[in-house]
Design a protein around this motif. Structure first.
Motif, PDB file in Angstrom:
ATOM      1  N   LYS A   1       4.502   8.767   7.622  1.00 37.84           N
ATOM      2  CA  LYS A   1       3.987   8.408   6.296  1.00 37.84           C
ATOM      3  C   LYS A   1       2.833   9.302   5.868  1.00 37.84           C
ATOM      4  CE  LYS A   1       5.628   3.690   6.296  1.00 37.84           C
ATOM      5  NZ  LYS A   1       5.346   2.267   6.254  1.00 37.84           N
ATOM      6  N   SER A   2       2.005   9.734   6.818  1.00 38.58           N
ATOM      7  CA  SER A   2       0.863  10.585   6.476  1.00 38.58           C
ATOM      8  C   SER A   2       1.302  11.989   6.049  1.00 38.58           C
ATOM      9  CB  SER A   2      -0.106  10.685   7.650  1.00 38.58           C
ATOM     10  OG  SER A   2       0.531  11.325   8.748  1.00 38.58           O
ATOM     11  N   GLU A   3       2.529  12.397   6.392  1.00 34.23           N
ATOM     12  CA  GLU A   3       3.043  13.726   6.052  1.00 34.23           C
ATOM     13  C   GLU A   3       3.877  13.733   4.773  1.00 34.23           C
ATOM     14  OE1 GLU A   3       5.342  14.634   9.490  1.00 34.23           O
ATOM     15  OE2 GLU A   3       3.593  15.020  10.747  1.00 34.23           O
ATOM     16  N   PHE A   4       4.147  12.557   4.219  1.00 27.95           N
ATOM     17  CA  PHE A   4       4.993  12.476   3.027  1.00 27.95           C
ATOM     18  C   PHE A   4       4.302  13.137   1.836  1.00 27.95           C
ATOM     19  CE2 PHE A   4       6.182  10.372  -0.940  1.00 27.95           C
ATOM     20  CZ  PHE A   4       7.530  10.693  -0.963  1.00 27.95           C
ATOM     21  N   GLY A   5       5.068  13.967   1.136  1.00 20.46           N
ATOM     22  CA  GLY A   5       4.535  14.621  -0.055  1.00 20.46           C
ATOM     23  C   GLY A   5       5.642  15.217  -0.896  1.00 20.46           C
ATOM     24  N   PRO A   6       5.292  15.828  -2.022  1.00 15.62           N
ATOM     25  CA  PRO A   6       6.291  16.352  -2.945  1.00 15.62           C
ATOM     26  C   PRO A   6       7.177  17.440  -2.348  1.00 15.62           C
ATOM     27  CG  PRO A   6       4.048  16.716  -3.787  1.00 15.62           C
ATOM     28  CD  PRO A   6       3.930  15.949  -2.527  1.00 15.62           C
ATOM     29  N   ALA A   7       6.663  18.237  -1.420  1.00 22.17           N
ATOM     30  CA  ALA A   7       7.484  19.309  -0.837  1.00 22.17           C
ATOM     31  C   ALA A   7       8.677  18.742  -0.072  1.00 22.17           C
ATOM     32  CB  ALA A   7       6.633  20.188   0.085  1.00 22.17           C
ATOM     33  N   ILE A   8       8.490  17.610   0.605  1.00 27.10           N
ATOM     34  CA  ILE A   8       9.585  16.960   1.341  1.00 27.10           C
ATOM     35  C   ILE A   8      10.663  16.492   0.358  1.00 27.10           C
ATOM     36  CG2 ILE A   8      10.170  14.944   2.754  1.00 27.10           C
ATOM     37  CD1 ILE A   8       8.611  17.057   4.318  1.00 27.10           C
ATOM     38  N   VAL A   9      10.226  15.889  -0.734  1.00 26.67           N
ATOM     39  CA  VAL A   9      11.170  15.389  -1.742  1.00 26.67           C
ATOM     40  C   VAL A   9      11.917  16.557  -2.372  1.00 26.67           C
ATOM     41  CG1 VAL A   9      11.369  14.179  -3.952  1.00 26.67           C
ATOM     42  CG2 VAL A   9       9.814  13.318  -2.188  1.00 26.67           C
ATOM     43  N   GLN A  10      11.194  17.602  -2.732  1.00 26.35           N
ATOM     44  CA  GLN A  10      11.822  18.771  -3.346  1.00 26.35           C
ATOM     45  C   GLN A  10      12.875  19.371  -2.423  1.00 26.35           C
ATOM     46  OE1 GLN A  10      11.226  19.725  -6.528  1.00 26.35           O
ATOM     47  NE2 GLN A  10      12.914  21.146  -6.270  1.00 26.35           N
ATOM     48  N   SER A  11      12.551  19.471  -1.146  1.00 26.14           N
ATOM     49  CA  SER A  11      13.494  20.010  -0.170  1.00 26.14           C
ATOM     50  C   SER A  11      14.753  19.152  -0.081  1.00 26.14           C
ATOM     51  CB  SER A  11      12.815  20.114   1.198  1.00 26.14           C
ATOM     52  OG  SER A  11      13.737  20.530   2.166  1.00 26.14           O
TER      53      SER A  11
ATOM     54  N   PHE B   1       0.840  -1.207   0.000  1.00 23.72           N
ATOM     55  CA  PHE B   1       0.000   0.000   0.000  1.00 23.72           C
ATOM     56  C   PHE B   1       0.875   1.258   0.000  1.00 23.72           C
ATOM     57  CE2 PHE B   1      -2.011   3.468   2.314  1.00 23.72           C
ATOM     58  CZ  PHE B   1      -3.182   3.643   1.577  1.00 23.72           C
ATOM     59  N   ASP B   2       1.854   1.310   0.904  1.00 24.55           N
ATOM     60  CA  ASP B   2       2.731   2.483   0.990  1.00 24.55           C
ATOM     61  C   ASP B   2       3.631   2.612  -0.236  1.00 24.55           C
ATOM     62  OD1 ASP B   2       1.687   3.439   3.415  1.00 24.55           O
ATOM     63  OD2 ASP B   2       3.007   2.121   4.571  1.00 24.55           O
ATOM     64  N   GLN B   3       4.057   1.485  -0.813  1.00 25.48           N
ATOM     65  CA  GLN B   3       4.836   1.524  -2.049  1.00 25.48           C
ATOM     66  C   GLN B   3       4.037   2.220  -3.150  1.00 25.48           C
ATOM     67  OE1 GLN B   3       5.647  -2.567  -2.992  1.00 25.48           O
ATOM     68  NE2 GLN B   3       7.333  -2.745  -1.509  1.00 25.48           N
ATOM     69  N   ARG B   4       2.775   1.803  -3.309  1.00 35.00           N
ATOM     70  CA  ARG B   4       1.921   2.388  -4.344  1.00 35.00           C
ATOM     71  C   ARG B   4       1.667   3.870  -4.076  1.00 35.00           C
ATOM     72  NH1 ARG B   4      -0.686  -2.580  -3.658  1.00 35.00           N
ATOM     73  NH2 ARG B   4      -2.296  -1.605  -2.367  1.00 35.00           N
ATOM     74  N   ARG B   5       1.415   4.216  -2.833  1.00 33.54           N
ATOM     75  CA  ARG B   5       1.127   5.614  -2.471  1.00 33.54           C
ATOM     76  C   ARG B   5       2.334   6.510  -2.773  1.00 33.54           C
ATOM     77  NH1 ARG B   5       1.982   8.620   2.035  1.00 33.54           N
ATOM     78  NH2 ARG B   5       0.539  10.329   2.359  1.00 33.54           N
ATOM     79  N   MET B   6       3.523   6.096  -2.333  1.00 35.64           N
ATOM     80  CA  MET B   6       4.717   6.911  -2.570  1.00 35.64           C
ATOM     81  C   MET B   6       5.052   6.985  -4.059  1.00 35.64           C
ATOM     82  SD  MET B   6       7.271   6.372   0.661  1.00 35.64           S
ATOM     83  CE  MET B   6       7.122   4.626   0.938  1.00 35.64           C
ATOM     84  N   THR B   7       4.878   5.878  -4.761  1.00 35.63           N
ATOM     85  CA  THR B   7       5.120   5.863  -6.207  1.00 35.63           C
ATOM     86  C   THR B   7       4.180   6.835  -6.902  1.00 35.63           C
ATOM     87  OG1 THR B   7       5.922   3.585  -6.175  1.00 35.63           O
ATOM     88  CG2 THR B   7       5.109   4.418  -8.285  1.00 35.63           C
ATOM     89  N   ARG B   8       2.908   6.811  -6.531  1.00 40.11           N
ATOM     90  CA  ARG B   8       1.927   7.710  -7.139  1.00 40.11           C
ATOM     91  C   ARG B   8       2.294   9.177  -6.882  1.00 40.11           C
ATOM     92  NH1 ARG B   8      -2.177   5.852  -4.767  1.00 40.11           N
ATOM     93  NH2 ARG B   8      -2.353   7.408  -3.137  1.00 40.11           N
ATOM     94  N   ILE B   9       2.649   9.506  -5.655  1.00 37.90           N
ATOM     95  CA  ILE B   9       3.035  10.883  -5.318  1.00 37.90           C
ATOM     96  C   ILE B   9       4.255  11.308  -6.134  1.00 37.90           C
ATOM     97  CG2 ILE B   9       4.048  12.319  -3.488  1.00 37.90           C
ATOM     98  CD1 ILE B   9       2.157  10.758  -1.525  1.00 37.90           C
ATOM     99  N   MET B  10       5.242  10.440  -6.229  1.00 39.35           N
ATOM    100  CA  MET B  10       6.456  10.773  -6.977  1.00 39.35           C
ATOM    101  C   MET B  10       6.149  10.950  -8.465  1.00 39.35           C
ATOM    102  SD  MET B  10       8.992  11.142  -4.938  1.00 39.35           S
ATOM    103  CE  MET B  10      10.323  11.123  -6.144  1.00 39.35           C
ATOM    104  N   ARG B  11       5.366  10.065  -9.047  1.00 39.25           N
ATOM    105  CA  ARG B  11       5.070  10.147 -10.485  1.00 39.25           C
ATOM    106  C   ARG B  11       4.250  11.390 -10.822  1.00 39.25           C
ATOM    107  NH1 ARG B  11       4.523   3.892 -11.418  1.00 39.25           N
ATOM    108  NH2 ARG B  11       6.694   3.515 -11.977  1.00 39.25           N
ATOM    109  N   GLN B  12       3.361  11.777  -9.940  1.00 33.72           N
ATOM    110  CA  GLN B  12       2.535  12.959 -10.191  1.00 33.72           C
ATOM    111  C   GLN B  12       3.362  14.244 -10.114  1.00 33.72           C
ATOM    112  OE1 GLN B  12      -0.554  12.547  -7.232  1.00 33.72           O
ATOM    113  NE2 GLN B  12      -1.825  11.277  -8.558  1.00 33.72           N
ATOM    114  N   SER B  13       4.386  14.246  -9.292  1.00 29.52           N
ATOM    115  CA  SER B  13       5.121  15.480  -9.026  1.00 29.52           C
ATOM    116  C   SER B  13       6.462  15.581  -9.748  1.00 29.52           C
ATOM    117  CB  SER B  13       5.367  15.613  -7.524  1.00 29.52           C
ATOM    118  OG  SER B  13       4.138  15.598  -6.839  1.00 29.52           O
TER     119      SER B  13
END
Length: 137
Positions: A115-125, A21-33
């Motif tokens: 995990k609930s706070e993971f998003g594109p801004a964290i990756v960008q930073s 579940f978390d693999q899919r969620r993180m993959t989706r967030i990364m691909r969208q951003s």
């Protein structure tokens, strides 16, 4: 006539996470951003080690609780290798403990998030701080 198009990527992100579940969620967030980032997934630290031997990885999204060890210990292991130490790591973990925070920070982990706070801004930073580190070096 069918033409094969090979997609080129600017970088590779390795997600080290055992929950599908978390693999899919993180993959989706990364691909969208991040359109030009190839997303690879490892379910164990052993798979992550094999991946890192074969691929020049630009970013690691790392869970702490994995079937074959702790992500914070893996981050410490990578910090000891001059080549691997340059890869920014974001720890994405449920219930980060103070001990995990201390170990991850001493290993140079860029961010530690629930995990609930993971998003594109964290990756960008994390990627921006990697660029600043490279520019300074």
């Amino acid at each position: 006539m069918h033409q094969h198009v090979t997609r080129s990527y600017d970088s590779i992100c390795l997600i080290v996470e055992d929950s599908a579940f978390d693999q899919r969620r993180m993959t989706r967030i990364m691909r969208q951003s991040f359109r030009n980032v190839r997303i690879d997934v490892a379910s164990t630290l052993a798979e992550a080690r094999r991946h890192l031997q074969r691929h020049q990885t630009s970013l690691i999204l790392l869970d702490n609780n994995l079937p074959d060890g702790k992500g914070a210990n893996f981050a410490m292991e990578l910090a000891q290798d001059p080549t691997m130490a340059r890869i920014p790591i974001v720890m994405v973990s449920d219930w980060p403990s103070p001990f995990m925070w201390e170990k991850a920070h001493s290993a140079g982990v860029r961010h530690i998030v629930d995990k609930s706070e993971f998003g594109p801004a964290i990756v960008q930073s994390a990627l921006v701080s990697k660029q600043r580190t490279q520019d300074a070096g």
